[in-house]
Design an enzyme around this catalytic site. Sequence first.
Site, PDB file in Angstrom:
ATOM      1  N   TYR A 142       0.849  -1.187   0.000  1.00 35.39           N
ATOM      2  CA  TYR A 142       0.000   0.000   0.000  1.00 35.39           C
ATOM      3  C   TYR A 142       0.881   1.233   0.000  1.00 35.39           C
ATOM      4  CZ  TYR A 142      -3.493   3.418   1.636  1.00 35.39           C
ATOM      5  OH  TYR A 142      -4.328   4.514   1.765  1.00 35.39           O
ATOM      6  N   ASP A 237       9.295   3.005  -0.361  1.00 33.23           N
ATOM      7  CA  ASP A 237       8.256   3.644   0.428  1.00 33.23           C
ATOM      8  C   ASP A 237       8.502   3.263   1.884  1.00 33.23           C
ATOM      9  OD1 ASP A 237       6.050   4.576   1.707  1.00 33.23           O
ATOM     10  OD2 ASP A 237       4.583   3.734   0.308  1.00 33.23           O
ATOM     11  N   LYS A 265       4.337   8.947   8.789  1.00 30.75           N
ATOM     12  CA  LYS A 265       4.176   8.319  10.112  1.00 30.75           C
ATOM     13  C   LYS A 265       5.208   8.800  11.141  1.00 30.75           C
ATOM     14  CE  LYS A 265       1.107   4.930   8.275  1.00 30.75           C
ATOM     15  NZ  LYS A 265       1.111   4.179   7.062  1.00 30.75           N
TER      16      LYS A 265
HETATM   17  C1  PLP Z   1       0.442   4.689   5.673  1.00 32.39           C
HETATM   18  C2  PLP Z   1       1.187   4.460   4.425  1.00 32.39           C
HETATM   19  C3  PLP Z   1       1.090   5.335   3.329  1.00 32.39           C
HETATM   20  C4  PLP Z   1       0.099   6.462   3.289  1.00 32.39           C
HETATM   21  O1  PLP Z   1       0.330   7.414   4.254  1.00 32.39           O
HETATM   22  P1  PLP Z   1      -0.892   8.384   4.670  1.00 32.39           P
HETATM   23  O2  PLP Z   1      -0.266   9.352   5.619  1.00 32.39           O
HETATM   24  O3  PLP Z   1      -1.933   7.507   5.286  1.00 32.39           O
HETATM   25  O4  PLP Z   1      -1.384   9.037   3.428  1.00 32.39           O
HETATM   26  C5  PLP Z   1       1.925   5.141   2.254  1.00 32.39           C
HETATM   27  N1  PLP Z   1       2.801   4.129   2.226  1.00 32.39           N
HETATM   28  C6  PLP Z   1       2.917   3.257   3.253  1.00 32.39           C
HETATM   29  C7  PLP Z   1       3.932   2.169   3.180  1.00 32.39           C
HETATM   30  C8  PLP Z   1       2.099   3.386   4.368  1.00 32.39           C
HETATM   31  O5  PLP Z   1       2.175   2.493   5.357  1.00 32.39           O
END
Ligand code: PLP
Length: 425
Positions: A142, A237, A265
């Site tokens: 994701y 990511d 995060k």
């Molecule tokens: C949470 C997450 C996102 C998206 O971040 P948001 O702040 O919710 O938009 C993108 N990539 C990864 C790997 C994530 O865990």
Amino acid sequence: MTQSGRIFERALRVLPGGVNSPVRAFKAVKTSPIVAKRGFGPYLEDADGNRYVDFLMSWGPLILGHSHPRVVSAVKEAAEKGLSFGLTNPYEVELAEEVVAAVPSAQKVRFVNSGTEAVMSALRLARAATGRKYLVKFAGCYHGHYDAVLVSAGSGVATFGLPGTPGIPEEVARLTFVLPYNDAEAVRNLFAQRGEEIAAVIVEPVAGNMGVVPPEEEFLKTLREETKKHGALLIFDEVITGFRLSLGGAQEVFGIEPDLTTLGKVVGGGMPVGAYAGRRELMERIAPEGDVYQAGTLSGNPVAMAAGLATLRELKEKNPYRELEEKTASFVRELSNLLTERGIAHTYNRVGSMFTVFFTDRPVRNYDDAQTSDLELFARFFGALLKNGVLIPPSQFEAWFLSTAHDEKVLEEALEGIKRAIGEL
Ligand SMILES: *Cc1c(COP(=O)(O)O)cnc(C)c1O
């Protein structure tokens, strides 16, 4: 009716599904959602005053636990000086310096307001820098809710079993190739056929959004080799793994440098912050230094930057990673033993302080494996845990997190609750 129930009933009238992010509705676990009132250290308290040992930890940002005194005081201090200026402020410069110092592949960084925005902007930059339009992602990973990567995504989308979502034109989805995670052979094959058209490969270097799935050694190496060979960019990511696995993230742990890194995060310490970073010459393509436009009214917000800065400095000074890893490893082992004693088929994956227990009898190395989990059993497990004072992510396909606030006593308390919950299954 409970307070949580009453508040959620009102929420349903004015918010789609009663929430601002789908998984919060607890649909996958067929449980009425709790409404959070406050958090302190490793605990979360709901609107009815029930206290839970929290392993959701706001989905990852809270590596220091809820309302860490240093972070809270940094936020207060910043807020008193002004909530937003729309001009450069010292906090964003200091946070950028910390990010560049910590993350091996980062020479310059641009702050945005969420992980989604970081990914969207990094992909735009990758397409601009390569002059190509195709992207590669992995099933079950994701990367936020941006169109180009909301194709065979994990997290909330996996939870609801949707192939993508209405609202994304086929033409857009067709620009993204989706391959199985940990399948180096599939990567080599795709690059052999279409390598010259691919702008970027984006990957969670440790998958967290199909549940935790560690990368096999050859996998990340192959991604680095193939992208380099064919002039495509590699994007890690690290929205979850950044500052979670180590100060330098997964790229430091695995010793592989991506071209671009997305962060979120932990970097915001619980405030809405995202970031993308990379080599100087790539990042210098971003406006106003370069021609790739990307902007934000609230980007680099002083209060949010102050929270991130306090968090990163605390991590740098205390270097809690090894202890976090050891605590987590022994906690999961004990949790697994309790399930085994009860004869419940399961397996678990753990990297650092993130882990997932899957209710399946096969090893989980990709999204197909994760999907063999017994979701009905997971839902009952979730409900029983909640009744016994333990909050975990309300979906099988998510990571549980420990924080520095989860000390031995708290973990013991959690194991007691887990033991009672398993007894009730
Ligand atoms: C949470 C997450 C996102 C998206 O971040 P948001 O702040 O919710 O938009 C993108 N990539 C990864 C790997 C994530 O865990």
